[in-house]
Scaffold this motif. Structure first.
Motif, PDB file in Angstrom:
ATOM      1  N   PRO A 208      35.604  90.374  17.476  1.00 38.07           N
ATOM      2  CA  PRO A 208      36.958  89.876  17.217  1.00 38.07           C
ATOM      3  C   PRO A 208      37.238  88.510  17.836  1.00 38.07           C
ATOM      4  O   PRO A 208      37.956  87.707  17.256  1.00 38.07           O
ATOM      5  CB  PRO A 208      37.857  90.939  17.840  1.00 38.07           C
ATOM      6  CG  PRO A 208      37.015  92.154  17.944  1.00 38.07           C
ATOM      7  CD  PRO A 208      35.613  91.680  18.097  1.00 38.07           C
ATOM      8  N   ARG A 209      36.645  88.237  18.990  1.00 39.78           N
ATOM      9  CA  ARG A 209      36.903  86.956  19.657  1.00 39.78           C
ATOM     10  C   ARG A 209      36.417  85.794  18.800  1.00 39.78           C
ATOM     11  O   ARG A 209      37.120  84.785  18.656  1.00 39.78           O
ATOM     12  CB  ARG A 209      36.206  86.947  21.011  1.00 39.78           C
ATOM     13  CG  ARG A 209      36.463  85.702  21.804  1.00 39.78           C
ATOM     14  CD  ARG A 209      35.880  85.843  23.205  1.00 39.78           C
ATOM     15  NE  ARG A 209      36.163  84.677  23.979  1.00 39.78           N
ATOM     16  CZ  ARG A 209      35.227  83.912  24.519  1.00 39.78           C
ATOM     17  NH1 ARG A 209      33.960  84.239  24.402  1.00 39.78           N
ATOM     18  NH2 ARG A 209      35.553  82.848  25.201  1.00 39.78           N
TER      19      ARG A 209
ATOM     20  N   ILE B  57      37.500  81.306  14.862  1.00 39.31           N
ATOM     21  CA  ILE B  57      37.299  80.664  13.562  1.00 39.31           C
ATOM     22  C   ILE B  57      38.621  80.550  12.807  1.00 39.31           C
ATOM     23  O   ILE B  57      38.965  79.486  12.270  1.00 39.31           O
ATOM     24  CB  ILE B  57      36.252  81.444  12.747  1.00 39.31           C
ATOM     25  CG1 ILE B  57      34.883  81.364  13.429  1.00 39.31           C
ATOM     26  CG2 ILE B  57      36.177  80.921  11.315  1.00 39.31           C
ATOM     27  CD1 ILE B  57      33.876  82.354  12.911  1.00 39.31           C
ATOM     28  N   ARG B  58      39.383  81.622  12.764  1.00 36.16           N
ATOM     29  CA  ARG B  58      40.631  81.605  11.975  1.00 36.16           C
ATOM     30  C   ARG B  58      41.708  80.733  12.607  1.00 36.16           C
ATOM     31  O   ARG B  58      42.362  79.941  11.920  1.00 36.16           O
ATOM     32  CB  ARG B  58      41.136  83.029  11.790  1.00 36.16           C
ATOM     33  CG  ARG B  58      40.235  83.812  10.869  1.00 36.16           C
ATOM     34  CD  ARG B  58      40.766  85.175  10.579  1.00 36.16           C
ATOM     35  NE  ARG B  58      39.845  85.868   9.675  1.00 36.16           N
ATOM     36  CZ  ARG B  58      39.989  87.103   9.303  1.00 36.16           C
ATOM     37  NH1 ARG B  58      41.019  87.800   9.724  1.00 36.16           N
ATOM     38  NH2 ARG B  58      39.126  87.660   8.489  1.00 36.16           N
ATOM     39  N   VAL B  59      41.902  80.869  13.912  1.00 37.95           N
ATOM     40  CA  VAL B  59      42.913  80.042  14.583  1.00 37.95           C
ATOM     41  C   VAL B  59      42.464  78.584  14.592  1.00 37.95           C
ATOM     42  O   VAL B  59      43.279  77.672  14.417  1.00 37.95           O
ATOM     43  CB  VAL B  59      43.189  80.571  16.012  1.00 37.95           C
ATOM     44  CG1 VAL B  59      44.074  79.621  16.785  1.00 37.95           C
ATOM     45  CG2 VAL B  59      43.821  81.947  15.954  1.00 37.95           C
TER      46      VAL B  59
ATOM     47  N   VAL C 203      42.373  63.000  16.790  1.00 37.25           N
ATOM     48  CA  VAL C 203      40.964  62.956  16.381  1.00 37.25           C
ATOM     49  C   VAL C 203      40.095  63.653  17.428  1.00 37.25           C
ATOM     50  O   VAL C 203      39.206  64.440  17.086  1.00 37.25           O
ATOM     51  CB  VAL C 203      40.510  61.494  16.145  1.00 37.25           C
ATOM     52  CG1 VAL C 203      38.998  61.402  16.034  1.00 37.25           C
ATOM     53  CG2 VAL C 203      41.175  60.927  14.909  1.00 37.25           C
ATOM     54  N   VAL C 204      40.351  63.382  18.705  1.00 41.62           N
ATOM     55  CA  VAL C 204      39.586  64.029  19.775  1.00 41.62           C
ATOM     56  C   VAL C 204      39.800  65.539  19.742  1.00 41.62           C
ATOM     57  O   VAL C 204      38.843  66.321  19.854  1.00 41.62           O
ATOM     58  CB  VAL C 204      39.961  63.437  21.153  1.00 41.62           C
ATOM     59  CG1 VAL C 204      39.392  64.270  22.286  1.00 41.62           C
ATOM     60  CG2 VAL C 204      39.476  61.998  21.259  1.00 41.62           C
ATOM     61  N   LEU C 205      41.045  65.982  19.578  1.00 39.07           N
ATOM     62  CA  LEU C 205      41.323  67.416  19.517  1.00 39.07           C
ATOM     63  C   LEU C 205      40.675  68.052  18.282  1.00 39.07           C
ATOM     64  O   LEU C 205      40.195  69.187  18.351  1.00 39.07           O
ATOM     65  CB  LEU C 205      42.830  67.673  19.517  1.00 39.07           C
ATOM     66  CG  LEU C 205      43.537  67.407  20.850  1.00 39.07           C
ATOM     67  CD1 LEU C 205      45.040  67.584  20.683  1.00 39.07           C
ATOM     68  CD2 LEU C 205      43.006  68.313  21.931  1.00 39.07           C
ATOM     69  N   ALA C 206      40.643  67.342  17.171  1.00 38.80           N
ATOM     70  CA  ALA C 206      39.996  67.873  15.970  1.00 38.80           C
ATOM     71  C   ALA C 206      38.487  68.024  16.186  1.00 38.80           C
ATOM     72  O   ALA C 206      37.895  69.025  15.774  1.00 38.80           O
ATOM     73  CB  ALA C 206      40.272  66.960  14.775  1.00 38.80           C
ATOM     74  N   ILE C 207      37.875  67.059  16.849  1.00 36.78           N
ATOM     75  CA  ILE C 207      36.439  67.153  17.141  1.00 36.78           C
ATOM     76  C   ILE C 207      36.162  68.343  18.046  1.00 36.78           C
ATOM     77  O   ILE C 207      35.218  69.109  17.818  1.00 36.78           O
ATOM     78  CB  ILE C 207      35.925  65.836  17.751  1.00 36.78           C
ATOM     79  CG1 ILE C 207      35.941  64.732  16.698  1.00 36.78           C
ATOM     80  CG2 ILE C 207      34.525  66.005  18.343  1.00 36.78           C
ATOM     81  CD1 ILE C 207      35.694  63.343  17.243  1.00 36.78           C
TER      82      ILE C 207
ATOM     83  N   ILE D 141      34.722  75.967  16.634  1.00 39.12           N
ATOM     84  CA  ILE D 141      34.453  76.785  15.445  1.00 39.12           C
ATOM     85  C   ILE D 141      32.947  76.880  15.213  1.00 39.12           C
ATOM     86  O   ILE D 141      32.426  77.958  14.913  1.00 39.12           O
ATOM     87  CB  ILE D 141      35.172  76.205  14.215  1.00 39.12           C
ATOM     88  CG1 ILE D 141      36.691  76.345  14.371  1.00 39.12           C
ATOM     89  CG2 ILE D 141      34.703  76.873  12.928  1.00 39.12           C
ATOM     90  CD1 ILE D 141      37.481  75.631  13.295  1.00 39.12           C
ATOM     91  N   TRP D 142      32.239  75.775  15.353  1.00 37.57           N
ATOM     92  CA  TRP D 142      30.789  75.760  15.149  1.00 37.57           C
ATOM     93  C   TRP D 142      30.087  76.698  16.132  1.00 37.57           C
ATOM     94  O   TRP D 142      29.186  77.434  15.748  1.00 37.57           O
ATOM     95  CB  TRP D 142      30.278  74.332  15.306  1.00 37.57           C
ATOM     96  CG  TRP D 142      28.791  74.232  15.243  1.00 37.57           C
ATOM     97  CD1 TRP D 142      28.006  74.361  14.135  1.00 37.57           C
ATOM     98  CD2 TRP D 142      27.922  74.018  16.337  1.00 37.57           C
ATOM     99  NE1 TRP D 142      26.689  74.211  14.495  1.00 37.57           N
ATOM    100  CE2 TRP D 142      26.599  73.994  15.847  1.00 37.57           C
ATOM    101  CE3 TRP D 142      28.116  73.810  17.701  1.00 37.57           C
ATOM    102  CZ2 TRP D 142      25.503  73.797  16.657  1.00 37.57           C
ATOM    103  CZ3 TRP D 142      27.017  73.611  18.507  1.00 37.57           C
ATOM    104  CH2 TRP D 142      25.734  73.609  17.986  1.00 37.57           C
ATOM    105  N   ARG D 143      30.532  76.699  17.393  1.00 42.86           N
ATOM    106  CA  ARG D 143      29.937  77.596  18.382  1.00 42.86           C
ATOM    107  C   ARG D 143      30.215  79.059  18.039  1.00 42.86           C
ATOM    108  O   ARG D 143      29.342  79.915  18.206  1.00 42.86           O
ATOM    109  CB  ARG D 143      30.461  77.271  19.777  1.00 42.86           C
ATOM    110  CG  ARG D 143      29.897  75.963  20.316  1.00 42.86           C
ATOM    111  CD  ARG D 143      30.422  75.633  21.694  1.00 42.86           C
ATOM    112  NE  ARG D 143      29.985  76.655  22.626  1.00 42.86           N
ATOM    113  CZ  ARG D 143      30.660  77.006  23.695  1.00 42.86           C
ATOM    114  NH1 ARG D 143      31.808  76.426  23.974  1.00 42.86           N
ATOM    115  NH2 ARG D 143      30.202  77.926  24.503  1.00 42.86           N
ATOM    116  N   ALA D 144      31.408  79.358  17.561  1.00 37.27           N
ATOM    117  CA  ALA D 144      31.740  80.741  17.196  1.00 37.27           C
ATOM    118  C   ALA D 144      30.922  81.203  15.997  1.00 37.27           C
ATOM    119  O   ALA D 144      30.425  82.336  15.969  1.00 37.27           O
ATOM    120  CB  ALA D 144      33.233  80.862  16.896  1.00 37.27           C
ATOM    121  N   VAL D 145      30.746  80.332  15.007  1.00 36.92           N
ATOM    122  CA  VAL D 145      29.939  80.679  13.830  1.00 36.92           C
ATOM    123  C   VAL D 145      28.485  80.885  14.239  1.00 36.92           C
ATOM    124  O   VAL D 145      27.839  81.854  13.824  1.00 36.92           O
ATOM    125  CB  VAL D 145      30.052  79.579  12.742  1.00 36.92           C
ATOM    126  CG1 VAL D 145      29.022  79.781  11.649  1.00 36.92           C
ATOM    127  CG2 VAL D 145      31.454  79.563  12.161  1.00 36.92           C
TER     128      VAL D 145
END
Length: 85
Positions: A23-24, A29-31, A59-63, A69-73
Motif C-alpha cells: 500500500p505504501r 505513485i497515486r499521490v 521544477v525542482v519539486l516536480a523532479i 514515483i520512479w523509486r516506488a515503481v
C-alpha cells in the motif's frame, strides 16, 4: 502478470481482486501523480506571471516527485507483488 506462480488471484465476496500489494508504494505513485498535475499547473501559472523563483521551485519539486514515483515503481517491480509487479 508476475512470473511468480506461487500465488493465485481470487476474488472476495464483493468482487474485488485479491492481489498482494504494498500500500505504501501504491500511495506514493497515486499521490505523486496528483502532485505532478498540481506542480505542472503552478509551473505554467508562474511562467505566465514571470515569477522565475516560483518556476524554479516547482521544477525542482516536480523532479523530486518523479524520482519518488520512479523509486516506488522500481520497488514494486523488484518485489514481484502488487499492482505493477
Amino acid at each position: 502478470m508476475s512470473d511468480n506462480k506461487d500465488w493465485v488471484e481470487t476474488r472476495d465476496k464483493k468482487g474485488h481482486a485479491m492481489v498482494p500489494a504494498t500500500p505504501r508504494d501504491v500511495v506514493h505513485i497515486r499521490v505523486g501523480s496528483f502532485i505532478l498535475v498540481f506542480l505542472f499547473a503552478m509551473c505554467v501559472l508562474s511562467l505566465i506571471a514571470k515569477a522565475w523563483i516560483m518556476t524554479g521551485i516547482t521544477v525542482v519539486l516536480a523532479i523530486l516527485t518523479v524520482i519518488n514515483i520512479w523509486r516506488a515503481v522500481r520497488k514494486q517491480k523488484d518485489s514481484d507483488v502488487g499492482e505493477i509487479g
